[in-house]
Design a protein around this motif. Structure first.
Motif, PDB file in Angstrom:
ATOM      1  N   GLY A 110       0.802  -1.219   0.000  1.00  0.00           N
ATOM      2  CA  GLY A 110       0.000   0.000   0.000  1.00  0.00           C
ATOM      3  C   GLY A 110       0.836   1.269   0.000  1.00  0.00           C
ATOM      4  O   GLY A 110       0.433   2.286  -0.569  1.00  0.00           O
ATOM      5  N   GLN A 111       2.026   1.216   0.617  1.00  0.00           N
ATOM      6  CA  GLN A 111       2.908   2.385   0.641  1.00  0.00           C
ATOM      7  C   GLN A 111       3.352   2.739  -0.773  1.00  0.00           C
ATOM      8  O   GLN A 111       3.398   3.900  -1.159  1.00  0.00           O
ATOM      9  N   ALA A 123       0.369   4.026  -2.785  1.00  0.00           N
ATOM     10  CA  ALA A 123       0.047   5.411  -2.443  1.00  0.00           C
ATOM     11  C   ALA A 123       1.031   6.357  -3.119  1.00  0.00           C
ATOM     12  O   ALA A 123       0.639   7.394  -3.671  1.00  0.00           O
ATOM     13  N   GLN A 145      11.990   3.855   5.428  1.00  0.00           N
ATOM     14  CA  GLN A 145      11.301   2.935   6.336  1.00  0.00           C
ATOM     15  C   GLN A 145      12.026   1.598   6.440  1.00  0.00           C
ATOM     16  O   GLN A 145      12.128   1.015   7.523  1.00  0.00           O
ATOM     17  N   SER A 189       8.759   8.486  15.089  1.00  0.00           N
ATOM     18  CA  SER A 189       7.457   8.604  14.427  1.00  0.00           C
ATOM     19  C   SER A 189       6.502   7.503  14.856  1.00  0.00           C
ATOM     20  O   SER A 189       5.325   7.555  14.570  1.00  0.00           O
ATOM     21  N   GLN A 217       6.247   6.555  18.066  1.00  0.00           N
ATOM     22  CA  GLN A 217       5.814   6.742  19.454  1.00  0.00           C
ATOM     23  C   GLN A 217       4.481   7.469  19.514  1.00  0.00           C
ATOM     24  O   GLN A 217       4.183   8.299  18.678  1.00  0.00           O
ATOM     25  N   ARG A 218       3.696   7.152  20.519  1.00  0.00           N
ATOM     26  CA  ARG A 218       2.384   7.779  20.644  1.00  0.00           C
ATOM     27  C   ARG A 218       2.480   9.032  21.487  1.00  0.00           C
ATOM     28  O   ARG A 218       3.386   9.185  22.246  1.00  0.00           O
ATOM     29  N   ASN A 243      -2.965   4.171   3.997  1.00  0.00           N
ATOM     30  CA  ASN A 243      -1.657   4.213   3.326  1.00  0.00           C
ATOM     31  C   ASN A 243      -0.946   5.557   3.465  1.00  0.00           C
ATOM     32  O   ASN A 243      -0.290   6.023   2.535  1.00  0.00           O
ATOM     33  N   LEU A 244      -1.044   6.149   4.645  1.00  0.00           N
ATOM     34  CA  LEU A 244      -0.215   7.331   4.912  1.00  0.00           C
ATOM     35  C   LEU A 244       1.218   6.860   5.129  1.00  0.00           C
ATOM     36  O   LEU A 244       1.446   5.700   5.467  1.00  0.00           O
ATOM     37  N   PHE A 245       2.171   7.762   4.934  1.00  0.00           N
ATOM     38  CA  PHE A 245       3.568   7.398   5.132  1.00  0.00           C
ATOM     39  C   PHE A 245       3.920   7.605   6.607  1.00  0.00           C
ATOM     40  O   PHE A 245       3.997   8.744   7.070  1.00  0.00           O
ATOM     41  N   PRO A 246       4.147   6.518   7.352  1.00  0.00           N
ATOM     42  CA  PRO A 246       4.266   6.643   8.810  1.00  0.00           C
ATOM     43  C   PRO A 246       5.514   7.385   9.273  1.00  0.00           C
ATOM     44  O   PRO A 246       5.552   7.890  10.386  1.00  0.00           O
ATOM     45  N   HIS A 247       6.549   7.460   8.405  1.00  0.00           N
ATOM     46  CA  HIS A 247       7.795   8.106   8.833  1.00  0.00           C
ATOM     47  C   HIS A 247       7.786   9.602   8.552  1.00  0.00           C
ATOM     48  O   HIS A 247       8.749  10.290   8.869  1.00  0.00           O
ATOM     49  N   LEU A 248       6.715  10.102   7.930  1.00  0.00           N
ATOM     50  CA  LEU A 248       6.619  11.536   7.642  1.00  0.00           C
ATOM     51  C   LEU A 248       5.493  12.142   8.469  1.00  0.00           C
ATOM     52  O   LEU A 248       4.500  11.473   8.754  1.00  0.00           O
ATOM     53  N   TYR A 260       2.733  12.741  13.711  1.00  0.00           N
ATOM     54  CA  TYR A 260       2.932  11.614  12.804  1.00  0.00           C
ATOM     55  C   TYR A 260       1.618  10.838  12.665  1.00  0.00           C
ATOM     56  O   TYR A 260       0.825  10.793  13.610  1.00  0.00           O
ATOM     57  N   LEU A 291       0.659   7.810  12.875  1.00  0.00           N
ATOM     58  CA  LEU A 291       0.274   6.786  13.846  1.00  0.00           C
ATOM     59  C   LEU A 291      -0.141   7.391  15.187  1.00  0.00           C
ATOM     60  O   LEU A 291      -0.593   6.677  16.077  1.00  0.00           O
ATOM     61  N   GLN A 292       0.046   8.694  15.324  1.00  0.00           N
ATOM     62  CA  GLN A 292      -0.415   9.346  16.560  1.00  0.00           C
ATOM     63  C   GLN A 292      -1.853   9.805  16.439  1.00  0.00           C
ATOM     64  O   GLN A 292      -2.404  10.360  17.388  1.00  0.00           O
TER      65      GLN A 292
END
Lengths: 364, 247
Positions: free
Chosen positions: A257-258, A261, A280, A361, A363-364, B92-97, B138, B140-141
């Motif tokens: 999916g990455q 996208a 990543q 990125s 971490q919550r 499908n967002l880019f988690p590292h950005l 980010y 995932l937050q």
């Protein structure tokens, strides 16, 4: 109907506090852990005093080989006596300052490159500049400096040079090979696969041997590439093959999916790899990559097979060349083991820092 | 009648040798139309919309998007992708950005916009989906609903002519579906061509110009939402509607 009464949050139950509590829960939790603790403690008590006496109490810090032979303990005097030979090896003694300056310069550059402030577009240019200065000063033959052949470069400076250059060069090659192994183009894919399988199929020592002895045979008469360059190429290609597989593991963990996208956003193949996939994938394989780096650092000791004497080789030579001190090679090896440990442990700590950075990125 | 912005003519696609996933698809969509595609799982609806921006290749038939025929020509595909925004079921967002970086990536690297302008455009779109205050977090937050709204904003940053939605609410907790649908309904009022694969029948009733029902790789029925829901013409559609509306 039952009524709803909100329950206020309470703190978690306190863990056993203080060192007594820690011992109880970790060392004497039940009879099995207690037995283990006692047994390990006994072994430690049996061995520790012997080592302590040998390494410290009875050790000889200063003095000649006669004093060492008379004593029961370790002969640390050998380190003092042979220090310059162990560290600089065959590099001419009166020119040691050059090796020292060059290595300090290279180490500073490596340390600087590890920090965020230096992750700038001009960093590669700085590397080129420092390396040009390094080779000019180390090799000499300019500005009235005595010419020193590369096969005399040795000891710790050689270890650091071989390790850092092969890592820096292997990393981009490994990324390309890892991408190549997943390429849609069959020719590129098989080329990369053959490269990885061939290199992984042979020991480093035979790669070095081929680079050093067979390569010149295949070249036309009078055509010669410096032994240092050949060895460097050998280690680089070897490391890159292993590293490529580690990186490929990370690439495979990136969800489809990455990439989809990125495609819908109009990014090209290279933009997708550079901006989305590699950042990543590399973040996921930091521990594996550091494993590679650390083993490369230590594998440089194998260049002794082609008569280059890095730290381990120089140390062996220092010991073998002097019958008076030959008996104390254990102390010598412990000393260089300590040097290796300092470097490898620093790399390991750095990798932990990198992990904490790339996981921000998540971490919550 | 003006020429359609998306036109399928006898489009066929197979997965492998045996699975005939799209069968003789004929479909034309006019500029500004809002289409809802529904149908049981495995009926080919996701594959259909993924052909529009070439995430899937069709093997037979002709597919035109904004006048250009979709085929092996990479230039055409690149061009079409700049005009077509897509929202996925899994975001499908880019988690590292960061959220903002997710939005500015394409405008800066594909559209060659200076950072300042890309940032401004991104903030505008984030306001449109009412999530501007999360710009520096980010992905995932954020909650699922927030992530999907960011994904919509990211697609809108392309300033697309067409928006594709592939089951945008299927991966969301029930509490979050509404916030995403509200954004989509608002978007539908602004004249952009929309093609949505969704089972949100309320959304279909509220905004769709046309509902398309697919089963086993075929378009079984297409009709206005009114006619489709109140008086389905086909036994299959009736059966499907009774299953999803019956509880």
């Amino acid at each position: 109907m039952s009524t709803y009464a909100p329950i206020a949050p309470r703190p978690a139950p306190a863990a056993a506090s203080g060192w007594i509590g820690w011992c109880q829960s970790n060392l004497f939790h039940d009879w099995k852990t207690s037995l283990g603790t006692v047994l390990i403690g006994l072994v430690f008590l049996a061995l520790a005093p012997k080592f302590f006496n040998w390494a410290i109490v009875d050790a000889v810090l200063n003095g000649g080989h006669e004093a060492c032979q008379a004593a029961h303990g370790a002969c640390w005097a050998v380190v003092k006596e042979k220090f310059r030979f162990m560290i600089f090896g065959r590099y001419p003694q009166e020119e040691h300052w050059r090796a020292l300056v060059c290595t300090s310069m290279l180490l500073s550059l490596i340390l600087a490159s590890c920090t965020r402030a230096f992750w700038k577009p001009w960093l590669p240019a700085l590397w080129v500049l420092v390396l040009v200065m390094y080779f000019a000063l180390m090799r000499g033959g300019v500005a009235g400096l005595r010419y020193v052949e590369t096969d005399l470069w040795s000891g710790l400076p050689l270890t650091i040079l071989l390790a850092s250059l092969s890592m820096v060069m292997a990393f981009p090659i490994a990324m390309l090979v890892a991408l190549g192994r997943r390429s849609g183009m069959p020719a590129i894919r098989s080329l990369c696969t053959v490269y990885v399988e061939l290199i992984r199929g042979v020991p480093l020592i035979s790669v070095l041997f081929m680079a050093s002895f067979m390569f010149p045979l295949l070249m036309p008469e009078g055509f010669n590439i410096d032994v240092l360059v050949r060895v460097l190429a050998g280690i680089t290609l070897f490391t890159a093959a292993y590293m490529a597989e580690v990186i490929r593991g990370g690439l495979q963990a990136i969800p489809k999916g990455q990439i989809e996208a990125a495609a819908t956003l109009g990014l090209s193949y290279w933009q997708t790899q550079r901006k989305i996939v590699l950042p990543q994938a590399l973040a996921m394989v930091v521990p594996g990559l550091m494993n590679n780096f650390i083993s490369t650092f230590k594998d440089t000791s194998l260049v002794a097979i082609v008569s280059l004497y890095e730290l381990t080789g120089a140390m062996g030579m220092a010991m073998n060349s002097d019958a008076n001190w030959r008996a104390f090679r254990v102390e010598g090896y412990l000393f260089i083991a300590f040097i290796y440990f300092v470097f490898c442990y620093s790399m390991s700590r750095y990798s932990q820092w990198i992990e904490s950075q790339v996981n921000k990125s998540r971490q919550r | 009648m003006p020429s359609p912005i998306i036109a399928f003519e006898k489009v066929n696609k197979w997965y492998g040798n045996s699975f005939h996933v799209l069968r003789d698809i004929d479909l034309s969509i006019q500029t500004g139309e809002r289409i809802v595609i529904c149908g049981p799982s495995g009926s080919g609806k996701s594959t259909l919309i993924r052909c529009i921006n070439r995430l899937e290749e069709h093997q037979q038939g002709v597919l035109r998007v904004d006048g250009a025929e979709i085929g092996d020509d990479i230039k055409v595909i690149d061009d079409v992708r700049k005009k077509v925004g897509m929202v996925f079921q899994q975001f499908n967002l880019f988690p590292h950005l960061t959220v903002l970086e997710n939005l500015t990536l394409s405008p800066m690297w594909v559209g060659k916009l200076p950072k300042k302008e890309a940032d401004a455009r991104a903030m505008e779109q984030l306001q449109r989906v009412r999530i501007a205050e999360q710009a520096h977090k980010y992905p995932l937050q954020l909650s699922g609903g927030q992530q999907q709204r960011v994904a919509i904003a990211r697609a809108l940053c392309l300033t697309p002519k067409i928006m594709l939605f592939d089951e945008p609410t299927s991966a969301l907790d029930p509490e979050m579906i509404k916030e995403v649908l509200d954004v989509m309904i608002e978007l539908a009022g602004q004249g952009i061509t929309m093609v949505c694969v969704t089972h949100e029948m309320g959304f279909a009733k509220a905004v769709a110009d046309r509902v398309i029902f697919m089963d086993e790789g075929q378009i079984v029925e297409q009709n206005t939402p009114d006619a489709f829901f109140n008086n389905p013409q086909n036994e299959r559609s009736r059966d499907f509607l009774s299953k999803i509306l019956g509880h």
